[in-house]
Scaffold this active site. Structure first.
Site, short mmCIF file in Angstrom:
data_model
loop_
_atom_site.label_atom_id
_atom_site.label_comp_id
_atom_site.label_asym_id
_atom_site.label_seq_id
_atom_site.Cartn_x
_atom_site.Cartn_y
_atom_site.Cartn_z
N THR A 92 0.95 -1.14 -0.19
CA THR A 92 -0.04 -0.41 -0.12
C THR A 92 0.95 0.94 -0.02
O THR A 92 0.66 2.00 -0.75
CB THR A 92 -1.08 0.65 0.89
OG1 THR A 92 -0.31 0.10 2.28
CG2 THR A 92 -1.74 -1.24 1.01
N CYS A 93 1.81 0.91 0.55
CA CYS A 93 2.54 2.08 0.99
C CYS A 93 3.70 3.36 -0.40
O CYS A 93 3.35 4.49 -0.84
CB CYS A 93 3.82 2.37 1.46
SG CYS A 93 4.87 0.77 1.53
N HIS A 94 3.26 1.68 -1.62
CA HIS A 94 3.45 2.16 -2.69
C HIS A 94 2.96 2.19 -4.03
O HIS A 94 3.20 2.11 -5.28
CB HIS A 94 5.13 1.07 -3.04
CG HIS A 94 5.72 1.47 -2.61
ND1 HIS A 94 6.97 2.49 -2.56
CD2 HIS A 94 6.62 0.69 -1.34
CE1 HIS A 94 7.81 2.63 -1.25
NE2 HIS A 94 8.01 0.58 -0.78
#
Length: 987
Positions: free
Chosen positions: A954-956
């Site tokens: 999710t962070c990327h």
């Protein structure tokens, strides 16, 4: 002709002319070449052919002779003012000489290089006004009559009265121990002794600095005169005001009382008085149209000219000789201690030379035309430019709006300038390069350094409106230097003066306000552009925030005044480039730290990083120049120094998080990066943090939490009037919201815009109440728009909200709503619901919010933007998501698996697509910058079985997609993945 009356003096004052004795003790004579005269306590002085003769007036010297003062051969005196014990003389050329009680005359040291145009004398102090508008003052200061400030000593040498620097003065006057000045726009300033209210300020307290006489504001005052302990002013329409000591009737109010406020002399109403002058205890006025003179006050020595030795408290006509009515016009009235004089000139055939100008030098069309055409020598032109453009007073007195006497209305609301005249005048100057270069040099070297940061009157602020228009027409280098210098001077202004300037800005013509914004916007953009490409330049780093602060001031003015200047006019796109440079520098340091350290380049790179970071930190508090992209970029790329670690059970998120936040509640968490661990696996991942915010806010904002109340359709929440949970929970709730903001996390916060306005100290409106409660809000709108009598609705100021009956106006219970007070009713209704009823709870929430994030970062965003940053939006544009997707590894746009994936995606329901976005990013809603901010990457996930689900980092926004054998399997696995239990997917 000279007429005089009052105490006995030597016949004809020793002047060589025959004296005629008229009625009521009035004598007249026709001495040759009397150009001016003055009378004080000890002397009377006459100017004849530029020479001065004086006569002592004290009783013991009644038989003294008229004595001609010995002056230098080239000294020609044009004005004399007699004071208590001596006199001040003004020679042609502006030289000042003083005469003491022994009648010795000498030049006044300290004013040798000044061109004085006016002089005034009190009992023991004197004043001089110069051509460039400076006021000098000297003498006794026992009552503050010098205006230099409390405790300042008396002085024999002239001192500049700096507090009046920049005020364009029209006249000066000195009384016994008090002083007055009058500005070109009719503003009256007084100071000194005030024992009888002679300053007109409503009290009897002495003033040690110039103070505006508010009672005379906008009265179009054109003349002032000071007596021993009283003062008189004359308005343009001929109205006389008096105040101060009235013990001898010298105020003319049919009483012998003192007056502490300016009061109209009612007996003169409608007479259109043309002159007023004060003696020590009496007053004279003249009406030129009827050639009449009136007197009132002390007449014990016959100085009223009424044939009686009494006091008169109302104006009484002076009985002049018959020839005065037909042959002569009144030129000047002079009132001494026990004497009165009237100078006349013949109405026809007057051969006397006109008086030299007594006004300060101001810029006008004729002067500019002379300069541009160079009709005068360059030496003369340079001298005039230096006089005008080095003097704030001269410039502030230029370009006044004379039509309908509008400049007399100068106030904190009205600057009094003729903007069209300013524009055309400066345009003419800019056409001549030599002229404008000289002007710039004088402004930069002399004018700007002389400006007073704490001006006494509002007229001094006209300069800050004039200079931007002058600077706008300059070449780039000249414009840059002056813009920065002007910006510094604006920021140096004391708060009260700056507030008036902002009010002036709010009322500027549209093109002027736009030009002001454009001037500082372009200057700031140029500096930011230089910073992004040049090496370290701390001069720019210091200078830049000053220009941007002016922009921010103008932006706030435009917002509050609802001016038609858009936010885009303030945006500086070069900031985005500066952010990119900083991000690149940070990445270079992080990615090459070891190599740079070994090569010795690290110190220079870190210095560059600190340089950019310092600049941005200074600019971030001035958010008007940032577009939304730049604001979000700064938030995303700033470095958080500390880490707040939360170890939580998935089954007790709220309980565990509140418990741990209590332990750090005394710390400021604004610089903290949040790190979340689940006790089930203790792995720190970005998925954990996003999962935490998703689930904890769902729990917090659920009706079961009892933290909030909901509107009728359960879509929006608000704080309850009577909370059923402890107040601390609102502090912790606010803390979680602040942490979400600080960590760039979009959360479920179902509040109306009113919440985000309140966090930004913006007052919520009826529109905000309508958003929360459509029925109630529209009902209030209906009341405002109702065309008939609102009383028919039978409403009162008693309302019921959240189960509580409330009086909106406690001072008047049951107050009826009428057409006249319905706006008040609606305002108070809205204020109660969105402010007063939730004040205690909201303040706890707000305290927690700002305990977890920096206030200056929040203030970067407008309320609408702040809501978007925290909550996101629902503008789901799936085509943009598809267009912005990139592929890695074996994947490419035409790969069979990718084609199948997008076919499956297009077939998903709206809710399933939203679930996919949550699966991909950890957020339910679209980021504030829109779907274009979601840069999805897709790469193959190699697996030996067809049972493996797609995975997401999710962070990327990275989707790892197995290569399935069929579209049917792909569809099933995608749907299974996006419906997977939240918080338990693999990263």
């Amino acid at each position: 002709m000279l007429c005089y009356w009052g105490a006995p003096v030597r016949e004809g004052f020793g002047l060589p002319d025959k004296v005629k004795h008229g009625k009521c003790g009035i004598r007249s004579m026709c001495p040759k070449s009397v150009e001016d005269m003055s009378a004080g306590r000890s002397f009377v002085g006459f100017i004849r052919d530029g020479k001065v003769s004086v006569l002592r007036l004290r009783d013991e010297d009644q038989d003294g002779k008229l004595k001609q003062l010995q002056l230098k051969k080239n000294d020609r005196i044009r004005s004399i003012v007699c004071g208590g014990a001596g006199a001040v003389l003004l020679a042609n050329g502006g030289r000042v000489l003083i005469m003491d009680k022994s009648t010795v005359c000498r030049p006044l040291k300290g004013l040798e290089n000044r061109q004085v145009i006016q002089i005034a004398c009190g009992d023991q102090h004197s004043m001089a006004l110069t051509k460039d508008g400076q006021l000098f003052i000297w003498g006794e200061n026992s009552h503050g009559q010098l205006g230099l400030g409390k405790g300042e000593p008396s002085t024999l040498s002239p001192q500049p009265l700096k507090s009046l620097c920049g005020i364009p003065l029209a006249q000066i006057s000195a009384g016994g121990d008090h002083s007055f000045v009058l500005s070109l726009s009719g503003v009256v300033f007084g100071w000194g002794k005030n024992s009888a209210g002679q300053l007109g300020l409503g009290d009897t307290t002495d003033r040690h600095v110039p103070t505006v006489v508010n009672g005379l504001n906008r009265k179009k005052t054109v003349s002032i005169s000071c007596g021993g302990e009283h003062t008189a002013t004359l308005s343009k329409g001929g109205t006389v005001f008096t105040f101060g000591s009235g013990g001898f009737g010298q105020l003319g109010h049919n009483s012998f009382k003192d007056e502490h406020h300016p009061r109209v002399v009612a007996e003169l109403w409608g007479s259109k008085v043309s002159q007023v002058t004060c003696g020590r205890r009496h007053t004279l006025v003249s009406v030129s149209s009827s050639k009449l003179i009136y007197s009132f006050g002390c007449g014990m020595q016959g100085q009223l000219g009424n044939g009686e030795m009494i006091k008169k408290s109302v104006p009484f006509q002076v009985d002049l000789a018959t020839e005065c009515d037909h042959k002569y016009m009144i030129k000047k009235l002079i009132a001494g201690e026990n004497h009165s004089f009237a100078l006349f000139f013949k109405e026809l055939g007057n051969e006397s030379k006109p008086n030299p100008s007594r006004g300060i030098l101001t810029l006008d069309d004729r002067m500019i035309d002379r300069w541009v055409s160079e009709r005068d020598s360059w030496k003369v032109i340079k001298k005039d430019i230096n006089t005008v453009f080095s003097s704030a007073a001269s410039l502030n007195g230029s370009f006044l709006k004379t039509s309908c006497d509008e400049h007399y209305q100068t106030s904190v609301e009205n600057c009094g300038l003729d903007f069209d005249l300013v524009k055309t005048s400066f345009a003419k100057l800019s056409e001549n390069e030599r002229l404008i270069s000289e002007v710039v040099k004088v402004v930069q070297q002399k004018l700007l350094p002389s400006l007073n940061p704490n001006p006494t009157g509002v007229e001094s602020l006209r300069l800050y409106l004039l200079l931007p228009e002058l600077i706008r027409g300059l070449q780039e280098q000249q414009r840059t230097e002056l813009t920065g210098a002007l910006g510094s001077k604006i920021l140096d202004l004391k708060p009260a003066a700056r507030k008036v300037l902002e009010t002036y800005w709010s009322k500027l013509p549209d093109d002027w306000l736009k030009n002001l914004v454009d001037l500082f916007q372009k200057e700031s953009a140029m500096l930011i552009g230089r910073i992004a490409v040049e090496k370290l330049n701390w001069d720019i780093a210091t200078y830049l925030p000053k220009c941007v602060r002016i922009l921010q001031m103008a932006y706030q003015v435009c917002c509050s005044a609802h001016r038609d200047i858009t936010k885009s006019d303030f945006i500086i796109h070069e900031v985005n480039g500066l952010l990119d440079v900083l991000q690149t520098t940070n990445e270079d340091i992080n990615n090459n730290w070891q190599w740079f350290n070994l090569s010795g380049h690290i110190n220079a790179l870190v210095a560059q990083q600190n340089y950019y970071d310092t600049i941005l930190k200074n600019l971030i508090s001035l958010p008007c120049i940032f577009n939304l992209e730049a604001k979000c970029s700064y938030m995303k790329n700033r470095v958080l120094q500390n880490c707040l670690k939360l170890a939580l059970r998935r089954t007790a998120l709220l309980e565990d998080c509140f418990c741990q936040l209590r332990t750090v509640s005394q710390q400021h968490l604004g610089g903290c990066f949040l790190s979340v661990f689940y006790t089930e696996d203790m792995r720190k991942t970005d998925v954990n943090k996003r999962d935490f915010f998703l689930n904890v806010f769902q729990e917090l904002c659920a009706p079961e939490s009892q933290l909030l109340m909901y509107n009728d359709n359960k879509t929006l929440s608000w704080f309850p009037t009577k909370p059923s949970v402890e107040k601390e929970k609102y502090f912790l709730f606010g803390t979680l919201c602040g942490l979400a903001f600080n960590n760039n996390s979009v959360v479920n916060l179902p509040f109306p815009l009113a919440l985000f306005k309140k966090l930004r100290n913006v007052k919520p409106s009826l529109e905000d109440l309508i958003e929360f409660s459509l029925v109630l809000g529209k009902s209030l709108r209906y009341i405002l728009d109702y065309s008939d009598d609102v009383k028919e609705m039978e409403l009162n100021f008693t309302i019921s909200w959240d189960g509580t009956e409330v009086e909106l106006d406690p001072a008047e219970p049951g107050k009826i709503v009428t057409n006249y007070n319905r706006t008040e009713f609606v305002d108070k209704y809205v204020d109660y619901i969105l402010n007063k009823s939730v004040e205690e709870v909201f303040e706890e929430f707000k305290r927690g919010f700002f305990n977890a994030c920096h206030r200056h970062l929040v203030e970067m965003f407008e309320p609408e933007e702040l809501r978007g940053v925290l909550v996101g939006n629902e503008e789901y544009d799936w085509d943009i998501l598809k267009q912005n997707t990139t592929y890695e590894g074996l994947f490419y746009a035409e790969h069979p698996t990718i084609i199948s994936f997008w076919e499956v995606f297009d077939e998903l329901t709206s809710n399933e697509k939203k679930a996919f976005l949550l699966f991909l990013t950890g957020f339910e809603k679209v980021p504030i910058l829109g779907m274009s901010a979601v840069k999805m990457r897709v790469r193959p996930l190699f697996s030996f079985t067809q049972d493996h689900l797609p995975e997401a980092l999710t962070c990327h926004a990275l989707l790892e997609l197995p290569i399935y054998q069929s579209k049917k399997i792909l569809r099933a696995k995608v749907i299974e993945a996006i419906n997977h239990k939240r918080g338990f997917w693999e990263e």
